[in-house]
Write a protein that holds these residues in place. Structure first.
Motif, short mmCIF file in Angstrom:
data_model
loop_
_atom_site.label_atom_id
_atom_site.label_comp_id
_atom_site.label_asym_id
_atom_site.label_seq_id
_atom_site.Cartn_x
_atom_site.Cartn_y
_atom_site.Cartn_z
N THR A 178 0.87 -1.25 0.14
CA THR A 178 -0.01 -0.13 -0.04
C THR A 178 0.94 1.18 0.01
O THR A 178 0.35 2.43 0.00
CB THR A 178 -0.98 0.09 1.36
N SER A 181 -0.03 3.85 -2.57
CA SER A 181 -1.59 4.16 -2.63
C SER A 181 -2.16 4.74 -1.32
O SER A 181 -1.88 5.84 -1.02
CB SER A 181 -2.36 2.80 -2.84
N THR A 182 -2.58 3.74 -0.60
CA THR A 182 -3.25 4.36 0.80
C THR A 182 -2.24 4.43 2.10
O THR A 182 -2.70 5.10 2.90
CB THR A 182 -4.31 3.51 1.13
N TYR A 281 -8.62 5.60 -0.18
CA TYR A 281 -8.99 5.05 -1.53
C TYR A 281 -9.98 5.79 -2.42
O TYR A 281 -9.79 6.53 -3.48
CB TYR A 281 -9.02 3.60 -1.91
#
Length: 291
Positions: A178, A181-182, A281
């Motif tokens: 991750t 991304s998050t 997200y």
């Protein structure tokens, strides 16, 4: 019996755009001190949330897991992600060995946990989300990760400054799946290892995800205040008080202001686990802090 047809319905926009769904209540649960039998005990709010499946929040099911020494438990979860905190004991999952205070994640698969001592674990998964969507996972979206207590405490020292005026003295747990991304513990789930020093408080904040808070340790006079509005001085107006109790869990509903207070003489620790990976997200977490 004749199958009932699903018929179309129509609603006026301004009166139907904001639906009054059942609210997430403020609730608490406490772990039993002894492991009497091997079992999973769900923290179930399905009645309050009006779901046909077990749920602690709309997207999360939380549970306490008790495993007697030398026994195994098999968990069949319709979930993409599970997070476990080891309250007590040591054991293993496949080749991964865990001990007191460790945290580990497991993706979609049958989970078999084996105890080498009497064990108690606290866990969350995103099973209610999948039941709501009517779907089942068909592949792993990340690999299992172990966060040892030693490494967690080391990074607490490295990444936090006890003298800085920050709203938090804690660390977010992430992993390489991750990072880009998050930056969360799984793609859907989120975890904060949070320290609340003695004689301090953490200013009010709010967010759209439901927090399910596990109290790792707290002595007397440690609590959270929760409410809908703020006073002019930034404190919470007409709050509900939830006292922290070691080895207990409490819910913090979405969108409500909440502040953490330690009026005692010893540091306290809490582990909020929530569906903020999903909200991050979706760009809808909207976490806000009082200045």
């Amino acid at each position: 019996m004749k199958k009932q047809m699903n018929k179309p319905e129509y609603f006026e926009y301004s009166s139907a755009a904001n639906i009054n769904l059942p609210t997430v209540p403020i609730c608490s649960w406490t772990i039993k001190p002894n492991v009497e039998i091997t079992k999973e005990e769900n923290l179930d709010l399905s009645k309050e949330l009006k779901t046909k499946y077990c749920a602690t929040s709309p997207n999360i099911r939380a549970s306490f897991i008790y495993i007697k020494n030398g026994e195994k438990i098999s968990l069949h979860r319709n979930a993409t992600s599970s997070v476990f905190y080891v309250v007590q004991g040591k054991g293993n999952y496949n080749s991964t060995k865990w001990n007191d205070g460790d945290i580990f994640t497991i993706p979609y698969e049958t989970i078999i946990l084996e105890a080498q001592t009497d064990c108690i674990l606290y866990s969350i998964c995103d099973e209610p989300l999948l039941y709501y969507l009517g779907v089942v996972p068909d592949r792993k979206i990340f690999e299992a990760v172990l966060y040892t207590k030693k490494e967690i405490e080391k990074n607490m020292q490295l990444l936090t400054d006890p003298n800085a005026e920050k709203n938090r003295q804690g660390i977010l747990l992430g992993n390489t799946s991750t990072t880009n991304s998050t930056k969360t513990i799984t793609p859907t789930l989120w975890s904060l290892y949070n320290k609340l020093p003695a004689h301090t408080f953490q200013k009010p904040h709010r967010h759209n995800s439901v927090a399910i808070d596990y109290c790792i340790y707290a002595n007397k006079n440690v609590y959270t205040l929760i409410g809908e509005k703020l006073n002019e001085d930034g404190t919470i107006k007409n709050p509900k008080r939830v006292d922290w109790k070691t080895k207990s869990v409490f819910t913090t509903p979405p969108g409500l202001w909440h502040s953490h207070h330690n009026d005692g003489d010893t540091d306290a620790y809490v582990l909020p686990l929530q569906d903020a990976g999903l909200y991050t997200y979706q760009r809808t977490l909207d976490i806000q802090f009082v200045d």
